[in-house]
Motif scaffolding. Structure first.
Motif, PDB file in Angstrom:
ATOM      1  N   VAL A 432     -29.915  13.614  33.810  1.00 18.00           N
ATOM      2  CA  VAL A 432     -29.442  13.263  32.469  1.00 18.00           C
ATOM      3  C   VAL A 432     -28.270  14.174  32.103  1.00 18.00           C
ATOM      4  O   VAL A 432     -28.358  15.402  32.226  1.00 18.00           O
ATOM      5  N   LEU A 433     -27.191  13.553  31.652  1.00 15.29           N
ATOM      6  CA  LEU A 433     -26.001  14.293  31.228  1.00 15.29           C
ATOM      7  C   LEU A 433     -25.780  14.053  29.745  1.00 15.29           C
ATOM      8  O   LEU A 433     -25.618  12.910  29.307  1.00 15.29           O
ATOM      9  N   LEU A 434     -25.791  15.113  28.944  1.00  7.49           N
ATOM     10  CA  LEU A 434     -25.400  15.024  27.541  1.00  7.49           C
ATOM     11  C   LEU A 434     -23.907  15.320  27.452  1.00  7.49           C
ATOM     12  O   LEU A 434     -23.429  16.295  28.037  1.00  7.49           O
ATOM     13  N   PHE A 435     -23.176  14.490  26.727  1.00  7.07           N
ATOM     14  CA  PHE A 435     -21.743  14.734  26.652  1.00  7.07           C
ATOM     15  C   PHE A 435     -21.229  14.514  25.234  1.00  7.07           C
ATOM     16  O   PHE A 435     -21.867  13.872  24.398  1.00  7.07           O
ATOM     17  N   GLY A 436     -20.043  15.069  24.978  1.00  2.79           N
ATOM     18  CA  GLY A 436     -19.364  14.917  23.698  1.00  2.79           C
ATOM     19  C   GLY A 436     -17.880  14.761  23.934  1.00  2.79           C
ATOM     20  O   GLY A 436     -17.437  13.823  24.599  1.00  2.79           O
ATOM     21  N   ALA A 437     -17.087  15.714  23.415  1.00  4.49           N
ATOM     22  CA  ALA A 437     -15.643  15.683  23.607  1.00  4.49           C
ATOM     23  C   ALA A 437     -15.299  16.141  25.026  1.00  4.49           C
ATOM     24  O   ALA A 437     -16.180  16.484  25.821  1.00  4.49           O
ATOM     25  N   ALA A 457     -37.389  18.071  25.175  1.00  2.71           N
ATOM     26  CA  ALA A 457     -36.802  19.285  24.598  1.00  2.71           C
ATOM     27  C   ALA A 457     -35.295  19.310  24.837  1.00  2.71           C
ATOM     28  O   ALA A 457     -34.513  19.692  23.947  1.00  2.71           O
ATOM     29  N   PHE A 458     -34.865  18.889  26.032  1.00  4.26           N
ATOM     30  CA  PHE A 458     -33.440  18.858  26.365  1.00  4.26           C
ATOM     31  C   PHE A 458     -32.684  17.906  25.443  1.00  4.26           C
ATOM     32  O   PHE A 458     -31.542  18.185  25.033  1.00  4.26           O
ATOM     33  N   LEU A 459     -33.314  16.795  25.081  1.00  5.10           N
ATOM     34  CA  LEU A 459     -32.654  15.792  24.242  1.00  5.10           C
ATOM     35  C   LEU A 459     -32.469  16.240  22.800  1.00  5.10           C
ATOM     36  O   LEU A 459     -31.812  15.542  22.016  1.00  5.10           O
ATOM     37  N   GLN A 460     -33.036  17.378  22.428  1.00  3.46           N
ATOM     38  CA  GLN A 460     -32.820  17.901  21.077  1.00  3.46           C
ATOM     39  C   GLN A 460     -31.418  18.499  20.927  1.00  3.46           C
ATOM     40  O   GLN A 460     -30.960  18.764  19.821  1.00  3.46           O
ATOM     41  N   GLN A 461     -30.750  18.716  22.074  1.00  2.00           N
ATOM     42  CA  GLN A 461     -29.427  19.316  22.047  1.00  2.00           C
ATOM     43  C   GLN A 461     -28.357  18.245  21.839  1.00  2.00           C
ATOM     44  O   GLN A 461     -28.629  17.053  21.887  1.00  2.00           O
ATOM     45  N   GLY A 462     -27.136  18.660  21.605  1.00  2.00           N
ATOM     46  CA  GLY A 462     -26.033  17.728  21.423  1.00  2.00           C
ATOM     47  C   GLY A 462     -24.769  18.470  21.047  1.00  2.00           C
ATOM     48  O   GLY A 462     -24.770  19.699  20.874  1.00  2.00           O
ATOM     49  N   PHE A 463     -23.660  17.703  20.890  1.00  2.00           N
ATOM     50  CA  PHE A 463     -22.367  18.329  20.586  1.00  2.00           C
ATOM     51  C   PHE A 463     -21.840  17.933  19.205  1.00  2.00           C
ATOM     52  O   PHE A 463     -21.102  18.687  18.577  1.00  2.00           O
ATOM     53  N   ASN A 464     -22.153  16.698  18.741  1.00  5.38           N
ATOM     54  CA  ASN A 464     -21.798  16.256  17.386  1.00  5.38           C
ATOM     55  C   ASN A 464     -20.305  16.379  17.081  1.00  5.38           C
ATOM     56  O   ASN A 464     -19.912  16.717  15.972  1.00  5.38           O
TER      57      ASN A 464
END
Length: 541
Positions: A432-437, A457-464
């Motif tokens: 799973v890759l969380l990405f933003g800018a 728990a990992f999915l609680q993170q983000g860049f917004n």
């Protein structure tokens, strides 16, 4: 013999049967060592009298009971051979009576208040049955039926075997007036009983995975603790000990309540979470909303079937004719749970005290060595099947930009979590890759026994912040090209679709994607379809 074993196998497969729970599912919740400590160090003991009921703890959910007849002798069922299910009523001394006990050589005695209570008639009845041979299945059930028979002195009706001591205790209370059960310190070791680590016990309760079997065991344990608290309430025990016991019971209740609170979520996503993990995630996760989204998202299973290149082109499908055999002669051996065709060598385990659980585990796993029967073989031209290859992994890219906040992010997480649960059951890898800018990316690989909790728990993170698709798609391709478990992987993009690939990257990406022979599936979580320049298929939630 085989009839008894077949009945045992049927009971063992019941999710909540005591034997079923004892094979690989039941855990030590800590009450027995706690009770032993309190009973040994703070409560008065008792010496049995003729006709007293006595019992010793064997395994977590099993006790062995009998009738004390005097002169340090106990009338009880002794299994001569589990292989042949032959048992005899014998007289045992305390050492023999507790020889199979896995929880110490402790014997409990039926008491009325502080004094052991028994009955000469009950004792005489037990003595009169010494030497009696019968066909018994397991000592775990029939020892209790024997004790109740002696108490009731009624052998005309078949007594239903009980796998816990409650049945015996309730009969002893009715017949003998026994309202307490005290330890008989027959070997003078009671005062050596160590104090358990209360904190470690409470922590372990919170760390165990919440399963239906665990919930049932918690419920049973709470009932036992509450009955014990009622039994000792009129005794002058130290407040410190009573408070610790109460705290232990409250922990049991908290963990059980957490299962009930999360029942819908656990039913949808599987039981890969502990109380401790759910508590840690509760501030940032709406489990009810997540479960609802997972249940209502009917497109997920179909999507997972497509991904990972589990398809086979029409010209590559291999049709295999299914051979048919009559079952009339021994062809060889194989592994199954067919007790009627079990090899005699398997009976060695069931006749050995230390290997009994191994036999039951192999039975449940359908791993017993059994005869394989065959006969005249023919080909059924009307029946065939297509050989399918195992599906590959998935690399999922989750957009965590500000435009995904709210309902779109909930849908994306529910979709990703549902997919992760399916892949886990199919033993397929997930990255799973969380990405933003541009340049903003975080990676999680779903591995290990607690990976679902780790993923949540990992999915609680983000860049917004902003959105850049180039970075996650290139990273996904790199994982597919270099990862040993990702050779057949496809890419899943979860976003609101509010982005396109840059012109310079678009051509490069399509070339690499063709070389990797992978597909890109996009799930749009904002409820509207938008065209992009990289997806092979798009699904709108």
């Amino acid at each position: 013999m085989f009839g008894a074993l077949a009945n045992l196998g049927a009971m063992a497969k019941s999710a909540f049967s005591p034997i079923g729970m004892a094979i690989g599912k039941v855990v030590d919740l800590g009450f027995k060592p706690i009770r032993y400590f309190i009973d040994s160090r703070f409560r008065d003991g008792a010496t049995p009298v003729a006709g007293s009921v006595v019992y010793s703890d064997l395994y977590l959910l099993a006790e062995h009971s009998g009738i004390y007849v005097g002169d340090d002798k106990i009338a009880n069922i002794v299994v001569d051979s589990l292989a042949t299910a032959d048992s005899t009523v014998r007289l045992s001394d305390p050492s023999d009576f507790t020889q199979k006990a896995k929880w110490g050589k402790k014997i409990y005695v039926s008491c009325r208040d502080k004094t052991a209570v028994g009955s000469f008639d009950v004792g005489d009845t037990a003595l009169g049955r010494v030497g009696e041979k019968s066909f018994y299945g397991l000592v775990f059930s029939n020892c209790h039926a024997f004790s109740v028979d002696c108490l009731s002195q009624d052998f005309s009706a078949q007594v239903t075997p009980s796998f816990d001591i409650f049945f015996v205790k309730s009969t002893a209370k009715r017949v003998l007036g026994a309202n307490k059960w005290r330890l008989w310190d027959w070997d003078n070791t009671a005062k050596d009983t160590p104090e358990p680590n209360w904190q470690d016990i409470n922590n372990e309760l919170k760390r165990h995975l919440l399963t239906p079997q665990y919930r049932q065991q918690l419920k049973d344990e709470i009932a036992k603790v509450q009955a014990y608290e009622q039994e000792i309430q009129d005794e002058n025990l130290p407040d410190e000990i009573l408070n610790k016991l109460n705290s232990f019971c409250l922990t049991l209740q908290k963990v059980a309540d957490k299962y009930d609170e999360m029942a819908e979520f656990l039913a949808v996503c599987g039981h890969g979470f502990s109380y401790e993990q759910l508590e840690a995630l509760s501030d940032n996760t709406d489990f009810t909303a997540l479960a609802k989204e997972m249940k209502n998202n009917t497109a997920i299973k179909e999507l997972v079937k497509k991904m990972g290149r589990n398809y086979i082109a029409e010209d590559k499908k291999r049709t295999i004719k299914v051979p048919k055999s009559s079952r009339s002669e021994i062809h060889g051996t194989h592994h199954s749970d067919d007790l009627m065709r079990m090899l005699p060598s398997e009976l060695v385990n069931i006749d050995d005290d230390d290997l009994q659980m191994l036999f039951y585990a192999r039975l449940l796993e359908k791993n017993l060595t059994t005869y394989q029967l065959s006969g005249v073989t023919h080909i059924d031209e009307n029946e065939s099947y297509q050989e399918h290859k195992k599906a590959g992994a998935i690399v999922a890219c989750l957009d965590t930009s500000s435009s995904m906040s709210g309902q779109p992010m909930l849908k994306a997480k529910a979709t990703l979590f549902a997919i992760a649960n399916i892949l886990k059951s199919e033993q397929r890898s997930l990255s799973v890759l969380l990405f933003g800018a541009s340049g903003q990316i975080k990676r999680f690989d779903m591995t290990g026994s607690e990976n679902l909790a780790g993923l949540l728990a990992f999915l609680q993170q983000g860049f917004n912040g902003g959105t850049d698709f180039d970075t996650p798609l290139q990273t996904a391709l790199d994982i597919i090209k270099t990862g040993q478990d990702y050779q057949k992987a496809d890419i899943l993009m979860l976003s609101d679709g509010d982005c396109q690939l840059s012109e310079t990257f678009s051509q490069k990406f399509h070339t690499q994607k063709h070389q990797a022979r992978c597909m890109v599936y996009s799930v749009l979580c904002n409820g509207s379809r938008q065209a992009d320049n990289f997806s092979d298929e798009t699904i709108v939630l």
